[in-house]
Design a protein around this motif. Sequence first.
Motif, PDB file in Angstrom:
ATOM      1  N   PRO A  27      39.542  60.253  13.787  1.00 25.18           N
ATOM      2  CA  PRO A  27      38.452  59.945  14.719  1.00 25.18           C
ATOM      3  C   PRO A  27      37.112  59.973  13.993  1.00 25.18           C
ATOM      4  O   PRO A  27      36.868  60.844  13.138  1.00 25.18           O
ATOM      5  CB  PRO A  27      38.546  61.076  15.753  1.00 25.18           C
ATOM      6  CG  PRO A  27      39.944  61.592  15.636  1.00 25.18           C
ATOM      7  CD  PRO A  27      40.296  61.453  14.186  1.00 25.18           C
ATOM      8  N   ALA A  28      36.228  59.034  14.307  1.00 20.89           N
ATOM      9  CA  ALA A  28      34.927  58.975  13.637  1.00 20.89           C
ATOM     10  C   ALA A  28      34.088  60.221  13.880  1.00 20.89           C
ATOM     11  O   ALA A  28      33.174  60.514  13.099  1.00 20.89           O
ATOM     12  CB  ALA A  28      34.168  57.728  14.088  1.00 20.89           C
ATOM     13  N   TYR A  29      34.373  60.970  14.948  1.00 27.51           N
ATOM     14  CA  TYR A  29      33.667  62.235  15.157  1.00 27.51           C
ATOM     15  C   TYR A  29      33.686  63.102  13.910  1.00 27.51           C
ATOM     16  O   TYR A  29      32.752  63.865  13.647  1.00 27.51           O
ATOM     17  CB  TYR A  29      34.330  63.025  16.294  1.00 27.51           C
ATOM     18  CG  TYR A  29      34.087  62.523  17.689  1.00 27.51           C
ATOM     19  CD1 TYR A  29      32.800  62.417  18.215  1.00 27.51           C
ATOM     20  CD2 TYR A  29      35.170  62.180  18.499  1.00 27.51           C
ATOM     21  CE1 TYR A  29      32.592  61.970  19.503  1.00 27.51           C
ATOM     22  CE2 TYR A  29      34.968  61.736  19.806  1.00 27.51           C
ATOM     23  CZ  TYR A  29      33.673  61.633  20.306  1.00 27.51           C
ATOM     24  OH  TYR A  29      33.472  61.197  21.589  1.00 27.51           O
ATOM     25  N   THR A  30      34.771  63.023  13.127  1.00 29.79           N
ATOM     26  CA  THR A  30      34.911  63.918  11.983  1.00 29.79           C
ATOM     27  C   THR A  30      33.896  63.623  10.880  1.00 29.79           C
ATOM     28  O   THR A  30      33.613  64.490  10.057  1.00 29.79           O
ATOM     29  CB  THR A  30      36.327  63.832  11.384  1.00 29.79           C
ATOM     30  OG1 THR A  30      36.579  62.496  10.955  1.00 29.79           O
ATOM     31  CG2 THR A  30      37.373  64.247  12.393  1.00 29.79           C
ATOM     32  N   PHE A  31      33.349  62.404  10.842  1.00 28.37           N
ATOM     33  CA  PHE A  31      32.362  62.079   9.818  1.00 28.37           C
ATOM     34  C   PHE A  31      31.002  62.698  10.127  1.00 28.37           C
ATOM     35  O   PHE A  31      30.155  62.819   9.234  1.00 28.37           O
ATOM     36  CB  PHE A  31      32.195  60.557   9.694  1.00 28.37           C
ATOM     37  CG  PHE A  31      33.446  59.842   9.293  1.00 28.37           C
ATOM     38  CD1 PHE A  31      34.088  60.130   8.108  1.00 28.37           C
ATOM     39  CD2 PHE A  31      33.992  58.860  10.116  1.00 28.37           C
ATOM     40  CE1 PHE A  31      35.253  59.464   7.735  1.00 28.37           C
ATOM     41  CE2 PHE A  31      35.149  58.186   9.761  1.00 28.37           C
ATOM     42  CZ  PHE A  31      35.780  58.491   8.562  1.00 28.37           C
ATOM     43  N   ASP A  32      30.774  63.067  11.378  1.00 29.55           N
ATOM     44  CA  ASP A  32      29.469  63.531  11.843  1.00 29.55           C
ATOM     45  C   ASP A  32      29.438  65.056  11.833  1.00 29.55           C
ATOM     46  O   ASP A  32      29.804  65.708  12.806  1.00 29.55           O
ATOM     47  CB  ASP A  32      29.197  63.002  13.260  1.00 29.55           C
ATOM     48  CG  ASP A  32      27.751  63.207  13.678  1.00 29.55           C
ATOM     49  OD1 ASP A  32      26.901  63.396  12.795  1.00 29.55           O
ATOM     50  OD2 ASP A  32      27.483  63.169  14.891  1.00 29.55           O
ATOM     51  N   GLY A  33      29.009  65.636  10.752  1.00 30.47           N
ATOM     52  CA  GLY A  33      28.974  67.083  10.606  1.00 30.47           C
ATOM     53  C   GLY A  33      29.445  67.480   9.222  1.00 30.47           C
ATOM     54  O   GLY A  33      30.169  66.737   8.565  1.00 30.47           O
ATOM     55  N   GLU A  34      29.029  68.645   8.775  1.00 29.44           N
ATOM     56  CA  GLU A  34      29.424  69.139   7.457  1.00 29.44           C
ATOM     57  C   GLU A  34      29.884  70.590   7.562  1.00 29.44           C
ATOM     58  O   GLU A  34      29.411  71.327   8.430  1.00 29.44           O
ATOM     59  CB  GLU A  34      28.253  69.034   6.470  1.00 29.44           C
ATOM     60  CG  GLU A  34      27.872  67.601   6.102  1.00 29.44           C
ATOM     61  CD  GLU A  34      28.977  66.884   5.334  1.00 29.44           C
ATOM     62  OE1 GLU A  34      29.867  67.565   4.765  1.00 29.44           O
ATOM     63  OE2 GLU A  34      28.970  65.644   5.330  1.00 29.44           O
TER      64      GLU A  34
END
Length: 304
Positions: free
Chosen positions: A127-134
């Motif tokens: 899911p693209a949600y996983t790219f948003d955050g570190e």
Amino acid sequence: MLGIIGDLVQDVVVWPAEPVQHGTDTEAEIFHTRGGSGANVAACAARLGPTRFIGCVGDDDLGDSLVDGLAAEGVDVRVQRRGSTGTIVILIDENAERTMLPHRGASTLLDEVPDAWLDGLELLHVPAYTFDGEPIGTTVVEVIRRAKKRGVLVSVDASSTGMLSHYGVQRFLDLMADLRPNFLIANEGEAAFLGLSAGGVAGPNRDLLPETVVVAKAGPNPTVVHIPGGERVVVPVPPVERIRDLTGAGDAFAAGFLTAYLATHDLHEACVGGHGSAARVLASPGSTMAPDPSAGRDPSAGSR
């Protein structure tokens, strides 16, 4: 085996029984369910074939409960334990549409995925949600590169226009052009927002992803699959008797689509499988699924 990397959180799903009364009480039904786009896909897919979930939850009782629940649904669960487990509050209006208030918590803290967690995977869904955050964003990009070197297929879900806006449309398109996923799954709003599909035809940015199959869902209207080279597959959506809660329908579609594709390598049958899975969550709170009326039938067939 299908692998999914992403969030595992608690969803607090609110079905108001009346219009929301600001500044006072509103009658409502409230449900506590498993949530997180990645975990939702894994739970649905595990009913159809071997499935592994990769993520991070807190070292707390809620994390224990969510991991145990996901494993009880047949998922091979591989998680780090750090921080506090996240929660998403989801308000469902009278049209079954969602307003989400997310606190992803430990889900964003994934910083290590051992090679053994990728063993046996045929397809990795992200899911693209996983790219948003570190650090999860950096971790997931690195995992995708490792998976592709192993010959694992990669699928990305566009997740939401809100996430894409926050992350940056051009930044996301550049990342997809770099990672070259085999599949990009989006609803019609997300596909149009990215300039990949509009009204069932390829959008102006379609050429930026020349190696990626773009799957554009359109609610009750036909799903359109844009194949590299300009071909399209158009798959009608069977009518659904009752729609109360759209939460998790996109995740269920991804689960049905990807498991059917692994079984058949046919894009039309993959869409049929996705439609069948999505229909089973639309009358239930959150991403929970109704019993499968076709239990015992070959799940790769995908028809309803």
